[in-house]
Design an enzyme around this catalytic site. Structure first.
Site, PDB file in Angstrom:
ATOM      1  N   LYS A 206     -86.047  89.851 -81.527  1.00  0.00           N
ATOM      2  CA  LYS A 206     -85.427  90.898 -80.721  1.00  0.00           C
ATOM      3  C   LYS A 206     -83.914  90.679 -80.644  1.00  0.00           C
ATOM      4  O   LYS A 206     -83.131  91.586 -80.849  1.00  0.00           O
ATOM      5  CB  LYS A 206     -86.056  90.885 -79.322  1.00  0.00           C
ATOM      6  CG  LYS A 206     -85.570  91.975 -78.424  1.00  0.00           C
ATOM      7  CD  LYS A 206     -86.348  91.943 -77.124  1.00  0.00           C
ATOM      8  CE  LYS A 206     -85.648  92.765 -76.071  1.00  0.00           C
ATOM      9  NZ  LYS A 206     -86.324  92.699 -74.781  1.00  0.00           N
ATOM     10  N   GLU A 212     -84.254  78.850 -83.876  1.00  0.00           N
ATOM     11  CA  GLU A 212     -85.392  78.459 -84.716  1.00  0.00           C
ATOM     12  C   GLU A 212     -85.647  79.531 -85.790  1.00  0.00           C
ATOM     13  O   GLU A 212     -85.841  79.224 -86.971  1.00  0.00           O
ATOM     14  CB  GLU A 212     -86.659  78.300 -83.862  1.00  0.00           C
ATOM     15  CG  GLU A 212     -86.597  77.171 -82.848  1.00  0.00           C
ATOM     16  CD  GLU A 212     -85.980  77.580 -81.514  1.00  0.00           C
ATOM     17  OE1 GLU A 212     -85.219  78.577 -81.466  1.00  0.00           O
ATOM     18  OE2 GLU A 212     -86.245  76.883 -80.512  1.00  0.00           O
ATOM     19  N   GLY A 267     -90.208  90.633 -75.167  1.00  0.00           N
ATOM     20  CA  GLY A 267     -90.759  89.961 -76.346  1.00  0.00           C
ATOM     21  C   GLY A 267     -92.255  89.711 -76.244  1.00  0.00           C
ATOM     22  O   GLY A 267     -93.021  89.966 -77.176  1.00  0.00           O
ATOM     23  N   ARG A 268     -92.715  89.235 -75.086  1.00  0.00           N
ATOM     24  CA  ARG A 268     -94.135  88.861 -74.957  1.00  0.00           C
ATOM     25  C   ARG A 268     -95.046  90.082 -74.790  1.00  0.00           C
ATOM     26  O   ARG A 268     -96.255  89.939 -74.685  1.00  0.00           O
ATOM     27  CB  ARG A 268     -94.326  87.856 -73.823  1.00  0.00           C
ATOM     28  CG  ARG A 268     -93.716  88.261 -72.501  1.00  0.00           C
ATOM     29  CD  ARG A 268     -93.670  87.111 -71.507  1.00  0.00           C
ATOM     30  NE  ARG A 268     -92.953  87.442 -70.289  1.00  0.00           N
ATOM     31  CZ  ARG A 268     -91.642  87.341 -70.129  1.00  0.00           C
ATOM     32  NH1 ARG A 268     -90.884  86.920 -71.140  1.00  0.00           N
ATOM     33  NH2 ARG A 268     -91.082  87.653 -68.989  1.00  0.00           N
ATOM     34  N   GLU A 353     -94.603  82.671 -68.957  1.00  0.00           N
ATOM     35  CA  GLU A 353     -93.200  83.084 -69.094  1.00  0.00           C
ATOM     36  C   GLU A 353     -92.907  84.251 -68.143  1.00  0.00           C
ATOM     37  O   GLU A 353     -91.782  84.431 -67.693  1.00  0.00           O
ATOM     38  CB  GLU A 353     -92.887  83.482 -70.544  1.00  0.00           C
ATOM     39  CG  GLU A 353     -91.407  83.519 -70.838  1.00  0.00           C
ATOM     40  CD  GLU A 353     -91.076  83.590 -72.325  1.00  0.00           C
ATOM     41  OE1 GLU A 353     -90.712  82.562 -72.921  1.00  0.00           O
ATOM     42  OE2 GLU A 353     -91.177  84.686 -72.907  1.00  0.00           O
ATOM     43  N   HIS A 384    -117.190  70.342 -75.595  1.00  0.00           N
ATOM     44  CA  HIS A 384    -117.310  68.973 -76.111  1.00  0.00           C
ATOM     45  C   HIS A 384    -115.991  68.218 -75.981  1.00  0.00           C
ATOM     46  O   HIS A 384    -115.785  67.202 -76.647  1.00  0.00           O
ATOM     47  CB  HIS A 384    -117.798  69.018 -77.564  1.00  0.00           C
ATOM     48  CG  HIS A 384    -119.166  69.645 -77.665  1.00  0.00           C
ATOM     49  ND1 HIS A 384    -120.315  68.935 -77.427  1.00  0.00           N
ATOM     50  CD2 HIS A 384    -119.532  70.933 -77.873  1.00  0.00           C
ATOM     51  CE1 HIS A 384    -121.360  69.754 -77.535  1.00  0.00           C
ATOM     52  NE2 HIS A 384    -120.899  70.972 -77.791  1.00  0.00           N
ATOM     53  N   LYS A 512     -82.138  75.556 -73.970  1.00  0.00           N
ATOM     54  CA  LYS A 512     -81.570  76.085 -75.221  1.00  0.00           C
ATOM     55  C   LYS A 512     -80.101  75.712 -75.345  1.00  0.00           C
ATOM     56  O   LYS A 512     -79.642  75.269 -76.397  1.00  0.00           O
ATOM     57  CB  LYS A 512     -81.643  77.624 -75.206  1.00  0.00           C
ATOM     58  CG  LYS A 512     -82.894  78.237 -75.740  1.00  0.00           C
ATOM     59  CD  LYS A 512     -82.677  79.755 -75.883  1.00  0.00           C
ATOM     60  CE  LYS A 512     -83.995  80.486 -75.917  1.00  0.00           C
ATOM     61  NZ  LYS A 512     -83.852  81.941 -75.913  1.00  0.00           N
TER      62      LYS A 512
END
Ligand code: F6P
Length: 547
Positions: A206, A212, A267-268, A353, A384, A512
Site C-alpha cells: 500500500k 522488507e 492493509g489487513r 493489529e 497433539h 521500524k
C-alpha cells in the site's frame, strides 16, 4: 466522551460476572434442554453455536444492552457510509465497498468510491484473463507460468491464506508463490527453481515504502535483469498494487501495470481489492468474485440482522465478556479443516493489529482489559501439541472451533474421524470430568486403590472452558468470504465497545524506525552507541564476530 466503565450496562455486567464465575456450564445444559436452540444463530454460509460459553439469557441481555449503549448501530452506519472513523489517520474505512457491487455513490476526497472499485475490478478481470490465457507474454515471448507475490502483513497474509484455503478450486493454469520475509532464504528458495522468462512479480505494498517488501522487490528485479540483460524486461514481468504511484514509477513499473489501493482500505482488510490479484490469477476472476459475494452476504447480515441474532455482534460481545469481564487473556482459533491452515495466522494480524491498543479514541488510557492475544493452529495438530494446556492449565483460553460438514477433497474414512475430534474436544472442554467420575472409571478398569489415589487428581478436567463452534457446509470461495467478513465485523464491534481505534497501527512504527537506524550501523560500520547497553553490546558482538 465517558469511559465505557460509566455505562449502566457495563456496571451491571461487572456485578453479573462476579456471580457467573461460580457457575458451571454443565448446570446450564442440565436445566435447559434447548440450550443449543437458545444460543445459536444462522448466518450466511455458516452456523454459529455459542451455547458452550459461560452465559445465560440474562448475560446475553446485558451484553446486548452494552452494544446498544455503545452505539454499535450508529457506528456501523458511519463505517458503511464512509465517515472518517479511522480518526487518528483521518480516513474512511470502506473495505466493505470493495465487495458491495453497489453503484450507490460514496464520495471520498471528490472521488466516487463505487466507480473506483468498479474500474479496479474491470482492470483486474482483464489482466487476470490475459495472464491465465497466455496472452500476456514475458520478455522472450513466453507465457507466464509462475506468479510471485512480494508483500508483507496485510499485503501477504490475506491473499496467501485464501490461496491456501482454496487450492482445490485452482485449475493450476499458473503457480502462485509468496515472498514476505526479508530473510533472503525465502526469496532464494522461491526463485531457485523458476525461469525468469516465465515469472510475473506482483509487488504488493500500500505504501510502497515497506523495507522488507522493497528489499525483496529489488532482489527480484536484479534476478530478472541478470537473465534478460535489459531493464525494459521489468515492464513485462512486474506489476504493482499500491496507493503510492510515485514510488512505483520510480521503481520502474509502468503506469498501466499499477493497480490502485486507496487510503480508505486498511492493509489487513485489503484482500478484497487488487491485493487479491494472486487469488484471482490462481482461481480465475469469477471465483474471486464469489469470494466477494460471500463477504457481501455477511455484510448484509451484519447490517440487517437484529443484534440478538447478529453473528459478528455476538462473537464480539462474547470476546468482551470472556476477556474484559471474566479475565481471559488469550483466545485460540482452531480450524478443523486443512484448507484453513493459515487462518489463525491471518486472524492474528486482523485482530491484534486492529485492537491491540491501550489508549481510547480520545487519547485516554484504557483502564480495563481489552482484547486477547490470538493464537492457534489446525485443531488436530493442536490436539497433539497444546490442547493439554487448553484442558488443564489454570489459564482459561476461550476457543473458536471452525469445521466443515463436507470435505472439499473427500478421502474415505477421514472426514468422520476429523469431525469426531472436532465435536469431542469442545464437549470435553465444556463438561470436563470430576474426581468422583475419574475414580469410578479407574475402579471399573480394575486399577488398585493405590494407583487410583495417585493418578486421580491428574485426570480431573474442570471443564467450563468457553468455546464457539462455527460450522460451514464446505469451504468454497463464497463460504470463505463470509467467514472472513464475519471476523472482520467482530473485530470492528469489539473496537467500538472497547473504544479502540481499530484501523490504525501506530505500535509498529517505533521498532521500524529503530531498525532503519541500526541497519545503517550494520552496513556502514558506524557505531552509534546510543542504544541501551544490551543493544549496544549485541550489535558490537554481531559486528565483531560475524564479519
Ligand atoms: O507494519 C505494519 C504494516 O503497516 C501493516 O499494517 C501492513 O499490512 C503491512 O505493514 C504492509 O504494509 P504495506 O502494504 O504498506 O507494505
Amino acid at each position: 466522551m465517558l469511559s465505557r466503565t460509566s455505562l449502566a450496562s457495563w456496571q451491571a455486567l461487572n456485578v453479573h460476572a462476579k456471580q457467573m464465575k461460580f457457575r458451571h456450564m454443565n448446570e446450564f445444559f442440565a436445566t435447559d434442554k434447548q440450550r443449543f436452540e437458545h444460543f445459536s444463530v444462522n448466518a450466511p454460509s455458516l452456523l454459529l453455536d455459542y451455547s458452550k460459553n459461560l452465559v445465560t439469557q440474562e448475560t446475553m441481555l446485558k451484553l446486548m444492552a452494552l452494544a446498544q449503549e455503545s452505539d454499535v448501530i450508529t457506528w456501523r452506519e458511519k463505517m458503511f457510509s464512509g465517515e472518517r472513523i479511522n480518526s487518528t489517520e483521518n480516513r474512511a474505512v470502506l473495505h466493505t465497498a470493495l465487495r458491495s457491487g453497489s453503484e450507490q455513490s460514496i464520495n471520498i476526497d471528490g472521488a466516487n468510491v463505487a466507480q473506483q472499485v468498479a474500474a479496479s475490478l474491470d482492470k483486474m478481470k482483464t489482466f487476470t484473463e490475459q495472464v491465465r490465457s497466455g496472452d500476456w507474454l514475458g520478455y522472450t515471448g513466453k507465457r507466464i507460468t509462475d506468479i510471485v507475490n512480494i508483500g508483507v502483513g496485510g499485503s501477504n497474509l490475506g491473499p496467501q491464506m485464501v490461496t491456501e484455503a482454496l487450492k482445490p478450486y485452482s485449475d493450476n493454469r499458473v503457480r502462485v508463490h509468496y515472498v514476505s520475509n526479508v530473510d533472503g532464504t525465502q526469496i532464494a528458495n522461491v526463485l531457485r527453481p523458476l525461469n525468469p522468462e516465465n515469472v510475473l512479480f506482483i509487488v504488493s505494498s500500500k505504501t510502497f515504502t515497506t523495507t522488507e517488501t522493497m528489499t525483496n522487490a529489488n532482489t527480484a528485479r536484479q534476478w530478472l535483469i541478470a537473465s534478460s540483460f535489459d531493464e525494459k524486461s521489468v515492464a513485462k514481468h512486474f506489476i504493482a498494487v499500491s496507493a503510492n504511484v510515485n514510488n512505483v514509477s520510480n521503481f520502474g513499473i509502468e503506469a498501466d501495470n499499477i493497480f490502485d489501493m486507496w487510503d480508505w482500505v486498511g492493509g489487513r482488510f485489503s484482500l478484497w481489492s487488487a491485493i487479491g490479484l494472486p487469488i484471482a490469477l490462481d482461481l480465475g476472476f469469477e471465483k474471486f468474485k464469489e469470494l466477494l459475494v460471500g463477504a457481501n452476504e455477511m455484510d448484509q447480515h451484519f447490517c440487517q440482522t437484529p443484534l440478538e441474532q447478529n453473528a459478528p455482534v455476538i462473537l464480539a460481545l462474547l470476546s468482551v465478556w470472556n476477556c474484559t469481564f471474566l479475565g481471559a487473556q488469550s483466545q485460540a482459533i482452531l480450524p478443523y479443516d486443512q484448507s484453513l491452515h493459515m487462518f489463525s495466522a491471518y486472524m492474528q494480524q486482523a485482530e491484534m493489529e486492529s485492537n491491540g491498543k491501550s489508549v481510547s479514541w480520545h487519547g485516554n488510557a484504557i483502564d480495563y482489559p481489552t482484547v486477547p492475544s490470538i493464537w492457534g493452529a489446525l485443531g488436530i495438530n493442536g490436539q497433539h501439541a497444546f490442547y493439554q494446556y487448553l484442558h488443564q492449565s489454570n489459564n482459561i483460553v476461550p476457543a473458536d472451533f471452525i469445521g466443515s460438514i463436507e470435505s472439499v477433497t473427500p478421502v474415505k474414512g477421514h472426514h468422520s474421524t476429523l469431525m469426531a475430534n472436532f465435536f469431542a474436544q469442545s464437549q470435553a472442554l465444556m463438561s470436563g470430568v470430576d474426581e468422583q467420575q475419574v475414580r469410578a472409571d479407574l475402579k471399573a478398569k480394575g486399577r488398585t486403590q493405590e494407583y487410583i489415589d495417585k493418578v486421580s487428581p491428574h485426570k480431573v478436567h474442570k471443564g467450563n472452558r468457553p468455546t464457539n463452534t462455527i460450522l460451514m457446509k464446505r469451504i468454497s470461495p463464497k463460504s470463505l468470504g463470509s467467514l472472513i467478513a464475519l471476523y472482520e465485523h467482530k473485530i470492528f464491534v469489539q473496537g467500538i465497545i472497547l473504544q479502540i481505534c481499530s484501523f490504525d497501527q501506530w505500535g509498529v512504527e517505533l521498532g521500524k524506525g529503530l531498525a532503519n537506524e541500526i541497519q545503517q550501523e550494520l552496513e556502514q560500520n558506524i557505531t552509534n552507541g546510543n542504544h541501551d547497553s544490551s543493544t549496544n553490546s549485541l550489535i558490537s558482538f554481531f559486528k565483531s564476530s560475524f564479519r
